[in-house]
Design a protein around this motif. Structure first.
Motif, PDB file in Angstrom:
ATOM      1  N   PRO A  47       0.832  -1.198   0.000  1.00 49.20           N
ATOM      2  CA  PRO A  47       0.000   0.000   0.000  1.00 49.20           C
ATOM      3  C   PRO A  47       0.867   1.247   0.000  1.00 49.20           C
ATOM      4  O   PRO A  47       2.021   1.214   0.454  1.00 49.20           O
ATOM      5  CB  PRO A  47      -0.805  -0.117   1.301  1.00 49.20           C
ATOM      6  CG  PRO A  47       0.071  -0.938   2.194  1.00 49.20           C
ATOM      7  CD  PRO A  47       0.825  -1.885   1.303  1.00 49.20           C
ATOM      8  N   SER A  48       0.315   2.335  -0.512  1.00 50.44           N
ATOM      9  CA  SER A  48       1.008   3.617  -0.461  1.00 50.44           C
ATOM     10  C   SER A  48       0.632   4.390   0.788  1.00 50.44           C
ATOM     11  O   SER A  48       1.387   5.244   1.252  1.00 50.44           O
ATOM     12  CB  SER A  48       0.651   4.448  -1.708  1.00 50.44           C
ATOM     13  OG  SER A  48       1.227   5.728  -1.668  1.00 50.44           O
ATOM     14  N   PHE A  49      -0.532   4.067   1.360  1.00 49.79           N
ATOM     15  CA  PHE A  49      -1.044   4.767   2.536  1.00 49.79           C
ATOM     16  C   PHE A  49      -0.524   4.069   3.785  1.00 49.79           C
ATOM     17  O   PHE A  49      -1.224   3.311   4.455  1.00 49.79           O
ATOM     18  CB  PHE A  49      -2.577   4.756   2.503  1.00 49.79           C
ATOM     19  CG  PHE A  49      -3.226   5.701   3.487  1.00 49.79           C
ATOM     20  CD1 PHE A  49      -3.171   7.069   3.293  1.00 49.79           C
ATOM     21  CD2 PHE A  49      -3.891   5.220   4.594  1.00 49.79           C
ATOM     22  CE1 PHE A  49      -3.769   7.941   4.196  1.00 49.79           C
ATOM     23  CE2 PHE A  49      -4.504   6.079   5.497  1.00 49.79           C
ATOM     24  CZ  PHE A  49      -4.430   7.440   5.293  1.00 49.79           C
ATOM     25  N   THR A  50       0.756   4.319   4.080  1.00 43.27           N
ATOM     26  CA  THR A  50       1.410   3.676   5.220  1.00 43.27           C
ATOM     27  C   THR A  50       2.735   4.372   5.482  1.00 43.27           C
ATOM     28  O   THR A  50       3.142   5.281   4.734  1.00 43.27           O
ATOM     29  CB  THR A  50       1.645   2.181   4.944  1.00 43.27           C
ATOM     30  OG1 THR A  50       2.168   1.564   6.123  1.00 43.27           O
ATOM     31  CG2 THR A  50       2.620   1.959   3.803  1.00 43.27           C
ATOM     32  N   TYR A 107      -1.686   9.294   6.982  1.00 44.25           N
ATOM     33  CA  TYR A 107      -0.377   9.798   6.580  1.00 44.25           C
ATOM     34  C   TYR A 107      -0.628  10.976   5.656  1.00 44.25           C
ATOM     35  O   TYR A 107      -1.443  10.853   4.723  1.00 44.25           O
ATOM     36  CB  TYR A 107       0.416   8.695   5.890  1.00 44.25           C
ATOM     37  CG  TYR A 107       0.755   7.594   6.895  1.00 44.25           C
ATOM     38  CD1 TYR A 107       1.896   7.675   7.675  1.00 44.25           C
ATOM     39  CD2 TYR A 107      -0.105   6.513   7.061  1.00 44.25           C
ATOM     40  CE1 TYR A 107       2.197   6.673   8.608  1.00 44.25           C
ATOM     41  CE2 TYR A 107       0.186   5.536   7.995  1.00 44.25           C
ATOM     42  CZ  TYR A 107       1.341   5.619   8.763  1.00 44.25           C
ATOM     43  OH  TYR A 107       1.624   4.654   9.680  1.00 44.25           O
ATOM     44  N   PRO A 108       0.051  12.120   5.862  1.00 42.33           N
ATOM     45  CA  PRO A 108      -0.292  13.320   5.105  1.00 42.33           C
ATOM     46  C   PRO A 108       0.076  13.255   3.629  1.00 42.33           C
ATOM     47  O   PRO A 108      -0.603  13.859   2.795  1.00 42.33           O
ATOM     48  CB  PRO A 108       0.495  14.424   5.820  1.00 42.33           C
ATOM     49  CG  PRO A 108       1.621  13.720   6.503  1.00 42.33           C
ATOM     50  CD  PRO A 108       1.071  12.375   6.887  1.00 42.33           C
ATOM     51  N   GLN A 142       5.713  10.817  -3.101  1.00 40.72           N
ATOM     52  CA  GLN A 142       6.969  11.310  -2.543  1.00 40.72           C
ATOM     53  C   GLN A 142       8.132  11.010  -3.486  1.00 40.72           C
ATOM     54  O   GLN A 142       8.193   9.932  -4.092  1.00 40.72           O
ATOM     55  CB  GLN A 142       7.209  10.688  -1.166  1.00 40.72           C
ATOM     56  CG  GLN A 142       6.114  11.056  -0.171  1.00 40.72           C
ATOM     57  CD  GLN A 142       6.509  10.817   1.266  1.00 40.72           C
ATOM     58  OE1 GLN A 142       7.669  10.986   1.627  1.00 40.72           O
ATOM     59  NE2 GLN A 142       5.544  10.434   2.092  1.00 40.72           N
ATOM     60  N   GLY A 143       9.065  11.949  -3.566  1.00 40.12           N
ATOM     61  CA  GLY A 143      10.128  11.913  -4.557  1.00 40.12           C
ATOM     62  C   GLY A 143      10.800  10.584  -4.829  1.00 40.12           C
ATOM     63  O   GLY A 143      10.806  10.105  -5.970  1.00 40.12           O
ATOM     64  N   PRO A 144      11.372   9.928  -3.812  1.00 39.33           N
ATOM     65  CA  PRO A 144      12.104   8.687  -4.084  1.00 39.33           C
ATOM     66  C   PRO A 144      11.224   7.541  -4.572  1.00 39.33           C
ATOM     67  O   PRO A 144      11.756   6.553  -5.103  1.00 39.33           O
ATOM     68  CB  PRO A 144      12.719   8.353  -2.719  1.00 39.33           C
ATOM     69  CG  PRO A 144      12.680   9.619  -1.937  1.00 39.33           C
ATOM     70  CD  PRO A 144      11.469  10.337  -2.406  1.00 39.33           C
ATOM     71  N   MET A 177      -5.769  11.113   2.307  1.00 37.72           N
ATOM     72  CA  MET A 177      -4.616  11.865   2.796  1.00 37.72           C
ATOM     73  C   MET A 177      -5.002  13.252   3.309  1.00 37.72           C
ATOM     74  O   MET A 177      -4.330  13.801   4.180  1.00 37.72           O
ATOM     75  CB  MET A 177      -3.553  11.991   1.703  1.00 37.72           C
ATOM     76  CG  MET A 177      -3.994  12.787   0.487  1.00 37.72           C
ATOM     77  SD  MET A 177      -2.739  12.892  -0.810  1.00 37.72           S
ATOM     78  CE  MET A 177      -1.888  14.387  -0.293  1.00 37.72           C
ATOM     79  N   GLY A 178      -6.090  13.801   2.827  1.00 36.55           N
ATOM     80  CA  GLY A 178      -6.502  15.127   3.237  1.00 36.55           C
ATOM     81  C   GLY A 178      -7.616  15.164   4.255  1.00 36.55           C
ATOM     82  O   GLY A 178      -8.053  16.252   4.649  1.00 36.55           O
ATOM     83  N   HIS A 179      -8.077  13.989   4.706  1.00 41.73           N
ATOM     84  CA  HIS A 179      -9.256  13.959   5.565  1.00 41.73           C
ATOM     85  C   HIS A 179      -9.101  13.173   6.863  1.00 41.73           C
ATOM     86  O   HIS A 179      -9.985  13.228   7.718  1.00 41.73           O
ATOM     87  CB  HIS A 179     -10.449  13.391   4.779  1.00 41.73           C
ATOM     88  CG  HIS A 179     -10.872  14.264   3.642  1.00 41.73           C
ATOM     89  ND1 HIS A 179     -10.473  14.027   2.346  1.00 41.73           N
ATOM     90  CD2 HIS A 179     -11.639  15.375   3.608  1.00 41.73           C
ATOM     91  CE1 HIS A 179     -10.994  14.952   1.552  1.00 41.73           C
ATOM     92  NE2 HIS A 179     -11.691  15.790   2.289  1.00 41.73           N
TER      93      HIS A 179
END
Length: 379
Positions: free
Chosen positions: A87-90, A320-321, A327-329, A347-349
């Motif tokens: 997942p990306s949300f971690t 996670y914001p 994110q860059g990397p 991410m915004g809520h």
């Protein structure tokens, strides 16, 4: 003159420390006396108790939750040319571990209610996996204290011959359909970072498995790839050992862990009862339990609410914001071809309220009253 209210702890480690201070000090003194500061007898006892908690035959204590993920991937020979679905949300460690072994993380979207890996998104990511990559593993994250949907995710992993590695850094002590976290995947990793429900006084982690062969490989990798003795090396390894002192601390914390899980659950249920008409309160997976690493809600006007809560003395956290795929990397790695819609919305809520076993009703009522006032003012 009005008295200033006592500050509210987001996570109260001090009260916990005072509860077991005498036992921890005695345990550390014992380590100082026997002098086995690396791989001492407390490590063996800790691994035994962790395996019992996880419902498996084996546990391997290691230096951090990130090391646990790396060790699990290395034990399965995962590396360059391999795709690992995450997942990306971690927190970054999940994807970072894949990169560290030379593999490629592929970012999967999340479910809108549970915030854990979406099985439909996983299937899309597998189907669209770039041709230069071989799908090898899926690493769901047990977010905020509860397990991911291992029934649905496991069926997909089995269908495609993928290794399932559960990132249970936030969920150790929880269960799904009566099965403890630890026994829901071929390997389960966890973290003992101090803020976790089961945390030490520094970094620490563990890998759990039922596989007799895997545990031997994991033990070897953890200790520089050691073979029959310390100067024979059977494979490439790392220095991933947990310090004996941290094991001694964790053993004392395990003695109160069940009680703390129950207390966390009481706090969470009370929050939900008091706030269900104010914000979108957390949902626990059907058939599952949570150890409530965080109490995370969803609301409009999140940033304004968080700012107003801080002004009124209520600390919050945002997990996670910025998701990893933004994110860059990590921005160049593959992702769900249908987009990361839910991840980018959440991410915004999302934001989290203070959560720990020692949150008393008076303090919780104060938090709830402030939040109610703030939400009304931000509408």
């Amino acid at each position: 003159m009005t008295a200033t209210p006592d500050p509210i702890a987001f996570i109260d480690l001090k009260t916990q420390r005072l509860r077991i201070a005498d036992k921890v000090e005695a345990a550390l003194k014992k380590v100082l006396e026997h002098g086995a500061f690396v791989m001492g007898p407390e490590i063996i006892e800790l691994e035994k108790q962790l395996a019992q908690w996880g419902g498996v035959k084996h546990a391997l204590a290691c230096a951090s939750g990130t090391d646990a993920l790396v060790l699990a991937l290395m034990a399965k020979g995962i590396g360059p040319g391999h795709a690992v679905f995450v997942p990306s949300f971690t927190f970054v460690a999940t994807a970072e571990a894949a990169v560290l072994v030379g593999a490629t993380p592929v970012f999967v979207d999340i479910l809108p209610d549970l915030l854990t890996m979406d099985p439909a998104s996983l299937q899309r990511c597998i189907d669209s996996c770039p041709s230069h990559l071989v799908p090898k593993a899926v690493m769901p994250v047990d977010l905020f204290g509860q397990p991911a949907d291992y029934v649905a995710l496991g069926a997909i992993a089995t269908k495609h011959g993928l290794t399932m590695i559960a990132d249970a850094a936030q969920s150790f002590g929880a269960a799904l359909h009566g099965k403890p976290v630890g026994a829901l995947a071929e390997m389960t990793t966890t973290s003992f970072f101090p803020a976790k429900p089961l945390g030490c006084y520094g970094d620490g982690g563990a890998v759990l498995t039922d596989d007799d062969g895997l545990i031997e490989i994991l033990r070897s990798i953890r200790n520089h790839g050691q073979g029959r003795d310390r100067y024979e090396h059977a494979r490439i390894g790392v220095n991933g050992r947990l310090d004996t002192m941290q094991a001694a601390i964790l053993l004392e914390k395990l003695g109160i862990f069940a009680d703390e899980i129950q207390a966390r659950d009481r706090v969470a249920k009370r929050y939900t009862q008091l706030l269900a008409d104010v914000v979108a309160t957390p949902v626990v997976i059907e058939g599952g339990t949570s150890v409530w690493a965080q109490y995370t809600m969803t609301t409009a006007n999140r940033d304004a609410i968080v700012k107003a809560l801080a002004a009124d003395g209520v600390p919050t956290g945002v997990y996670y914001p910025t998701p990893l795929h933004l994110q860059g990397p990590y921005a160049h790695f593959p992702r769900d071809p249908a987009g990361m819609t839910v991840t980018e919305d959440k991410m915004g809520h999302v934001f989290s309220l203070p959560m720990h076993p020692y949150l008393d009703d008076v303090t919780q009522d104060r938090i709830v009253a402030v939040l109610r006032k703030v939400v009304e003012s931000c509408q």
